[in-house]
Design an enzyme around this catalytic site. Structure first.
Site, PDB file in Angstrom:
ATOM      1  CB  CYS A  36      -0.914  -0.117   1.139  1.00 55.95           C
ATOM      2  SG  CYS A  36      -0.275   0.139   2.819  1.00 55.95           S
ATOM      3  CB  CYS A 106      -3.732   1.336   8.724  1.00 59.26           C
ATOM      4  SG  CYS A 106      -3.934   1.552   6.950  1.00 59.26           S
TER       5      CYS A 106
END
Length: 146
Positions: A36, A106
């Site tokens: 990402c 995350c």
């Protein structure tokens, strides 16, 4: 299709806590996710009693990456090293009232950044790095369970 973020995620993205750099940090960790592109850097100031007296972060990434970094700093600031070693991505997600499944990585980065900074602290002190500083999943984000 738009992702639904909790009010806490939106707040920590719009008003992140503890952003910046600590020039006198005695523990610094940087982690990233090649898939990402998110990068997190965590700075810790730990006193002689093992209490995290200050913590800052810099994150290059999406809103969820910023929010999880911010929340993780709030969760460990003022805590002992032992308490910070117990921080999990699941705890970060719960503190933020959830994240979309595609953003769970995350929270893993936030946990890893804290543990990387603690590992650096131990290394600087010439102490053995505790096994809690290692990610149990071997950094395999696909295996992350919450």
């Amino acid at each position: 299709m738009a992702m639904a973020y909790s009010e806490k995620v939106r707040d920590h993205f719009a008003n992140p806590r503890n952003v910046g750099k600590l020039d006198d940090a005695n523990g610094v960790g940087e982690v990233g996710n090649a898939v990402c592109g998110d990068i997190m850097k965590m700075y810790l100031k730990i006193d002689d009693d093992g209490v995290i007296t200050d913590v800052k972060f810099n994150t290059f990434g999406c809103g969820a990456a910023i929010a999880t970094s911010s929340m993780a700093t709030e969760m460990i600031k003022g805590k002992t090293i032992d308490d910070a070693l117990k921080l999990t991505n699941k705890a970060v997600v719960e503190a933020l009232d959830g994240l979309p499944a595609v953003k769970i990585h995350c929270s893993v980065l936030a946990e890893e950044a804290v543990k990387a900074a603690l590992s650096d602290y131990y290394t600087r002190k010439g102490l053995p790095v505790p096994p809690e500083c290692e990610m149990a999943c071997g950094n395999n984000c696909e295996a992350c369970q919450i």
